[in-house]
Design a protein around this motif. Sequence first.
Motif, PDB file in Angstrom:
ATOM      1  N   GLY A  87       0.820  -1.209   0.000  1.00 38.09           N
ATOM      2  CA  GLY A  87       0.000   0.000   0.000  1.00 38.09           C
ATOM      3  C   GLY A  87       0.846   1.248   0.000  1.00 38.09           C
ATOM      4  N   SER A  88       0.177   2.398   0.089  1.00 36.90           N
ATOM      5  CA  SER A  88       0.763   3.752   0.065  1.00 36.90           C
ATOM      6  C   SER A  88       0.917   4.282  -1.344  1.00 36.90           C
TER       7      SER A  88
ATOM      8  N   ALA B  93       0.134   2.949  -5.841  1.00 36.77           N
ATOM      9  CA  ALA B  93      -0.448   1.912  -6.697  1.00 36.77           C
ATOM     10  C   ALA B  93       0.524   0.752  -6.883  1.00 36.77           C
TER      11      ALA B  93
ATOM     12  N   GLU C 244      -3.536  -5.759  -1.564  1.00 36.70           N
ATOM     13  CA  GLU C 244      -3.393  -4.310  -1.742  1.00 36.70           C
ATOM     14  C   GLU C 244      -4.526  -3.584  -1.018  1.00 36.70           C
ATOM     15  N   ARG C 245      -4.146  -2.510  -0.352  1.00 35.27           N
ATOM     16  CA  ARG C 245      -5.136  -1.702   0.383  1.00 35.27           C
ATOM     17  C   ARG C 245      -4.858  -0.234   0.121  1.00 35.27           C
ATOM     18  N   TYR C 246      -5.820   0.615   0.517  1.00 35.22           N
ATOM     19  CA  TYR C 246      -5.714   2.057   0.254  1.00 35.22           C
ATOM     20  C   TYR C 246      -5.969   2.851   1.534  1.00 35.22           C
TER      21      TYR C 246
ATOM     22  N   SER D 198      -9.765  -2.094   1.355  1.00 37.24           N
ATOM     23  CA  SER D 198      -8.776  -3.170   1.355  1.00 37.24           C
ATOM     24  C   SER D 198      -9.290  -4.383   0.593  1.00 37.24           C
TER      25      SER D 198
ATOM     26  N   ILE E 121      -8.010  -1.784  -5.264  1.00 34.12           N
ATOM     27  CA  ILE E 121      -7.652  -1.596  -3.849  1.00 34.12           C
ATOM     28  C   ILE E 121      -8.624  -2.314  -2.921  1.00 34.12           C
TER      29      ILE E 121
ATOM     30  N   THR F 121     -10.772  13.136  -0.382  1.00 39.76           N
ATOM     31  CA  THR F 121      -9.391  12.624  -0.454  1.00 39.76           C
ATOM     32  C   THR F 121      -8.587  13.214  -1.608  1.00 39.76           C
TER      33      THR F 121
ATOM     34  N   ASP G  53      -8.440  11.695  -4.355  1.00 42.39           N
ATOM     35  CA  ASP G  53      -8.116  10.539  -5.205  1.00 42.39           C
ATOM     36  C   ASP G  53      -9.321  10.193  -6.069  1.00 42.39           C
TER      37      ASP G  53
ATOM     38  N   ALA H 296     -11.388   7.552  -8.460  1.00 41.95           N
ATOM     39  CA  ALA H 296     -11.494   6.092  -8.574  1.00 41.95           C
ATOM     40  C   ALA H 296     -12.760   5.691  -9.307  1.00 41.95           C
TER      41      ALA H 296
ATOM     42  N   ILE I  75      -8.094   2.815  -8.265  1.00 43.95           N
ATOM     43  CA  ILE I  75      -7.643   4.216  -8.291  1.00 43.95           C
ATOM     44  C   ILE I  75      -7.206   4.568  -9.715  1.00 43.95           C
TER      45      ILE I  75
END
Length: 504
Positions: free
Chosen positions: A277-278, A280, A299-301, A311, A323, A380, A382, A384, A394
């Motif tokens: 994570g953190s 892509a 993978e998580r966001y 997640s 994500i 955020t 971001d 998506a 994302i």
Amino acid sequence: MNSMIPLVNQAFKYLDKVAIVDEHKAYTYAELLEVSERIAQFLLQKNNGQDLKEARVAFKAIPNFYYAAIQWGIWRAGGIAVPLGISHPIPEIEYILSDTQSKIVLTTNDYQDFLEPLNKADLLVENIEQLPTVSESIDLPEVEANRRALIIYTSGTTSRPKGVVTTHEIIKAQITTLTEAWGWTPDDYILHTLPLHHVHGIINILYSALWSGAKCEMMPKFDAKKVWEKFAGGGLSLFMAVPTVYNRLIAYWDNLDSNEQQRLSEGVKKMRLMVSGSAALPVSVLLKWKEISGHTLLERYGMTEIGMAVSNPLLGERKPGFIGRPLPGVEIILVGENNELITGPDDMGEIRVKSPSVFLEYWGKPEITRDSFVDGWFCTGDIAVRDNDGYYRILGRNSVDIIKSGGYKISALEIEEVLRKHPNIKEAAVVGIPNEKWGEMVAAAIITKPHNHFISLESLRSWASEYLAKYKLPNEVMMLDDLPRNAMGKVTKPALVKLFEADE
Ligand code: MCA
Ligand code: AMP
């Protein structure tokens, strides 16, 4: 004596268990409580025996046992902990100290000399490895769970980083949503290789381990060979890192002979979960890691302001390039450009979040805090899409001024402001350019003065390193007669990115 601070209180359940292993030795939860209490006593004594009542206490420590003991010591004395990055030069530290109005910086032998220039009448630098013995013990204050606990600095769309404030309660929410979703138990054993001035290293790894009564082994700095040897050594159950770290681990493995590759792969296969994570995670990295290790990376966001929000599942399908779905207790909506709610699959919108894990405020910035919420939803930035199964993907960000490199969030504006101080730079524009290893890389376009004055990348980096951490330094520099601009005269950063790409 128990504590009202949720994370500290958990430790009383696991007194004899090992909490932290570092380069020196293994420390139990009882030792963490004991040393953090000693640090709290010291802080209380400095404050005439009084509760710190949310006074900010900054600290700089290598990721090891002392880091955790200092942080808990500050909390137990009633203060707000302000972790400083170990790679940050003095000007970045001075900014944080002044923004938080910290009057004291705690450190260890490692940074005593480095911080000494800051030791002045209005700011004390105290080395916790050389604390005087406290003659009389002071009762620790009762620290309610809704007290402010932590300020983490994050770069963004303002030129200077903002302090993200969380309370003990918010931190508990950030931790428990993860420990439940990812099935943490007291038998877990995690290797920690990330910096400890960001949420990923602090909440997802260190605090989640301590909350669970698990064991956290802290490596002061990421090193691919050492990490692989730990994997091969057995015993570890968990690992969490940014995509650049997995990239590095893959590159190291690729260069070994097949016997060595097999030895390392056998070790890593025994672990129960590996998380990315953190930034892509490229599907190519996910697939290669699966081939090497047998693990499909989860993978998580997340974001500093919200903890983790989305997640892929511990059990169930982990979709490459996605994500995942909202974590329990987290509500997510997608909002389009005209503020409309996006409901259809594959239509894109900004991720907005409501959850008990969302931060309290930006330190000392009530207006910016207010503007970052719409109807109680945190925006955020971001962008998506959500597919028919409710998994999010994302697509990008709504700001060209935010760069993600090696998992670090970097503000182009902050770097530009520093570059403009250079005696031979008239104007500067900074962008992130896509890069396989780092996600994005910092690139600076400059107009020099006098005209045609030449500044090499090396000399620019060396000059800027006085002001900026290494990971913020430009990796490319381009000298231009003028910057690409729109009709209003504003620099068009997408055009600048193209210029850099054409130059490669
Ligand atoms: C370092 N180098 C770079 C960069 N960083 N080059 C390009 N871009 C960069 N970003 C260069 C250095 O100049 C140096 O070059 C060489 O790489 C090694 O530098 P060093 O400082 O030793 O770097 P490293 O230790 O190898 O760092 C790589 C790393 C690190 C381990 C991937 O970047 C890292 O720990 N990243 C994680 C950041 C993180 O935790 N982010 C979470 C925030 P030379 O040798 O020529 O001098 S995000 C978050 O918390 C949210 C909530 C979330 O979702 O998780
Ligand atoms: P920071 O504020 O430093 O914590 O960084 C948070 C940002 O990292 C988010 O707003 C996203 O832009 C990015 N990020 C975190 N996780 C992911 C992920 N899995 N995929 C893409 N971007 C991510």
